[in-house]
Design a protein around this motif. Structure first.
Motif, PDB file in Angstrom:
ATOM      1  N   ARG A 273      42.395  44.579  51.585  1.00 37.19           N
ATOM      2  CA  ARG A 273      41.435  45.641  51.341  1.00 37.19           C
ATOM      3  C   ARG A 273      40.643  45.855  52.636  1.00 37.19           C
ATOM      4  NH1 ARG A 273      40.046  46.752  46.224  1.00 37.19           N
ATOM      5  NH2 ARG A 273      40.549  44.629  45.553  1.00 37.19           N
ATOM      6  N   PRO A 274      40.672  47.057  53.245  1.00 39.05           N
ATOM      7  CA  PRO A 274      39.938  47.251  54.502  1.00 39.05           C
ATOM      8  C   PRO A 274      38.449  46.953  54.353  1.00 39.05           C
ATOM      9  CG  PRO A 274      41.439  49.075  54.125  1.00 39.05           C
ATOM     10  CD  PRO A 274      41.439  48.263  52.862  1.00 39.05           C
ATOM     11  N   ARG A 275      37.949  46.202  55.287  1.00 40.05           N
ATOM     12  CA  ARG A 275      36.522  45.862  55.352  1.00 40.05           C
ATOM     13  C   ARG A 275      35.886  46.857  56.311  1.00 40.05           C
ATOM     14  NH1 ARG A 275      33.057  41.444  54.520  1.00 40.05           N
ATOM     15  NH2 ARG A 275      31.612  41.034  56.240  1.00 40.05           N
ATOM     16  N   VAL A 276      34.993  47.704  55.801  1.00 38.87           N
ATOM     17  CA  VAL A 276      34.520  48.856  56.569  1.00 38.87           C
ATOM     18  C   VAL A 276      33.003  48.795  56.736  1.00 38.87           C
ATOM     19  CG1 VAL A 276      34.547  51.363  56.772  1.00 38.87           C
ATOM     20  CG2 VAL A 276      36.393  50.201  55.526  1.00 38.87           C
ATOM     21  N   GLY A 277      32.578  48.754  57.988  1.00 33.41           N
ATOM     22  CA  GLY A 277      31.151  48.736  58.293  1.00 33.41           C
ATOM     23  C   GLY A 277      30.573  50.143  58.339  1.00 33.41           C
ATOM     24  N   VAL A 278      29.327  50.273  57.904  1.00 34.04           N
ATOM     25  CA  VAL A 278      28.617  51.552  57.914  1.00 34.04           C
ATOM     26  C   VAL A 278      27.324  51.379  58.701  1.00 34.04           C
ATOM     27  CG1 VAL A 278      27.490  53.326  56.523  1.00 34.04           C
ATOM     28  CG2 VAL A 278      29.588  52.235  55.696  1.00 34.04           C
ATOM     29  N   LEU A 279      27.194  52.164  59.778  1.00 30.94           N
ATOM     30  CA  LEU A 279      26.015  52.090  60.640  1.00 30.94           C
ATOM     31  C   LEU A 279      25.339  53.448  60.711  1.00 30.94           C
ATOM     32  CD1 LEU A 279      24.266  50.542  62.753  1.00 30.94           C
ATOM     33  CD2 LEU A 279      25.854  51.395  64.505  1.00 30.94           C
TER      34      LEU A 279
END
Length: 410
Positions: A178-184
């Motif tokens: 499952r892609p681990r996606v950062g949000v900034l």
């Protein structure tokens, strides 16, 4: 220079690939995409069993049974689920059998208990209905046979899939991570939480919406917080993201002439392309690859633009990373008709109009505007069931056909 949406999508999708496969316990595989075929090494069910409570018989013994002329047979045993018959059944006998119990050797049919009468305290049964060979018997391998390809690479594992894997004794499967996606989010003006706002401040909403979108789409969201307009702070946040995330979403700082430091930092760290796409909203967009190969999606700062940009450009790429086959990267538009005029002005762009939908008795979809269409008007986006695709021109009259990216059912 404006570029077509399809060109921007092709640029992004051509620079990401599926994440490596990993072995995951079946209990934690819900929603993940299979990385290889699943081949059955066992039959399901593993033995012939009864589909009913009743009596196991030799069908030929009761072929002429009726209510007027029942056939009486001695009951020589009872067979319960999980307990094989003590001996084979021979012609002229019956065995009491319960749902799920293995069929006795020699028996080839089950007569439902409702078609029988118990006699002599259960020592004899009167059967008042004929049986044919195979009646109410679940054959070995009736659902799955040894060697069957049960599921294919690219299938998304649903609760039903996990149940089948359990019946086959499979405890772990090869899936794409499952892609681990950062949000900034970035900007001196952004504030999270309650409390009084100082002059010039606004409450940060993009991060919250994007994190929720990622979770809804089956990705693993990582909140990287809010970075001020400071080179060192943005650099540190992105550096941490590279170390812990498979991809990064930023919001803000991608417009032409924008003074935000996101551009400065991303250009220094990665191989970026800054685009102006022929769509409204969400015209500005950036994409590139950070050190280590981590994709970064530079989304616009306006709340609606950020969500639309995610839908059209980030979501398809993340689905590719999650292992979905090409046919499922993009959300397929559905056919609808306009329930009211949807006006627009010619400007060379595809307009994505936030709409609410209504289904008629026959399932036909009709759509109307969800309200304010400004890229800052997030309330209309919250009300919307999807995005109507309006080609360049003067808009559509009431009753016209229109394609809609339906994000949730009306």
């Amino acid at each position: 220079m404006l570029i077509p949406l399809t060109q921007a999508q092709e640029h992004v999708l051509g620079r990401v690939g599926a994440l490596p496969s990993v072995a995951v316990p079946v209990g934690g595989a819900l929603g993940l995409v299979l990385a290889e075929d699943v081949v059955a090494t066992e039959a399901v069910p593993p033995f012939a069993g009864s589909a009913m409570d009743g009596y196991a018989v030799v069908a030929a013994d009761v072929a002429g049974a009726s209510a007027e002329a029942p056939v009486r047979l001695p009951v020589v045993a009872e067979v319960a689920a999980g307990h094989p018959a003590p001996r084979p059944l021979v012609p002229g006998e019956a065995m009491r059998i319960f749902t799920g119990a293995p069929m006795p050797d020699g028996a080839d049919a089950v007569v439902m208990v409702e078609r029988t009468e118990r006699l002599d305290d259960g020592a004899t049964v009167a059967i008042a209905h004929p049986a044919r060979s195979g009646d109410h018997v679940r054959g070995a391998g009736d659902d799955v046979r040894v060697g069957d390809v049960v599921f294919r690479s690219g299938d998304v594992l649903s609760p039903g899939h996990l149940g089948v894997l359990a019946t086959l004794g499979i405890t772990a499967v090869a899936v794409h991570r499952r892609p681990r996606v950062g949000v900034l989010s970035t900007g001196d003006e952004l504030v999270r939480g309650g409390g009084a706002l100082r002059p010039g401040q606004i409450r940060e909403s993009n991060g919250r919406a994007l994190l929720a979108l990622l979770a809804e789409d089956g990705f693993e969201p990582v909140d990287l917080g809010v970075a001020p307009d400071d080179d060192a702070a943005i650099t540190a946040a992105l550096g941490g993201a590279v170390a812990s995330c498979d991809a990064v979403l930023t919001s803000g700082g991608v417009s032409m002439g924008d003074l935000d430091l996101v551009k400065v930092v991303l250009d220094r760290l990665g191989d970026m392309r800054w685009m102006q796409i022929a769509i409204r909203p969400a015209k500005p967009f950036a994409f590139g690859v950070l050190p280590g190969g981590t994709p970064v999606f530079g989304l616009p700062g306006n709340p609606v633009s950020s969500m639309v940009s995610y839908e059209l450009l980030a979501r398809p790429a993340l689905r590719r990373m999650a292992g979905h086959p090409e046919a499922r990267w993009h959300r397929a538009p559905v056919a609808a008709t306009t329930g009211e005029p949807l006006p627009r002005r010619p400007d060379g762009k595809l307009h994505l109009v936030r709409v609410v939908g209504e289904r008629s008795a026959d399932g036909a979809l009709s759509v109307r505007s969800a309200g304010g269409q400004g890229s800052h008007q997030l309330t209309g986006m919250a009300r919307a069931h999807g995005l109507a695709l309006l080609p360049d021109g003067d808009g559509l009259p009431e009753g016209a056909p229109v394609r809609v990216l339906l994000q949730r059912e009306p």
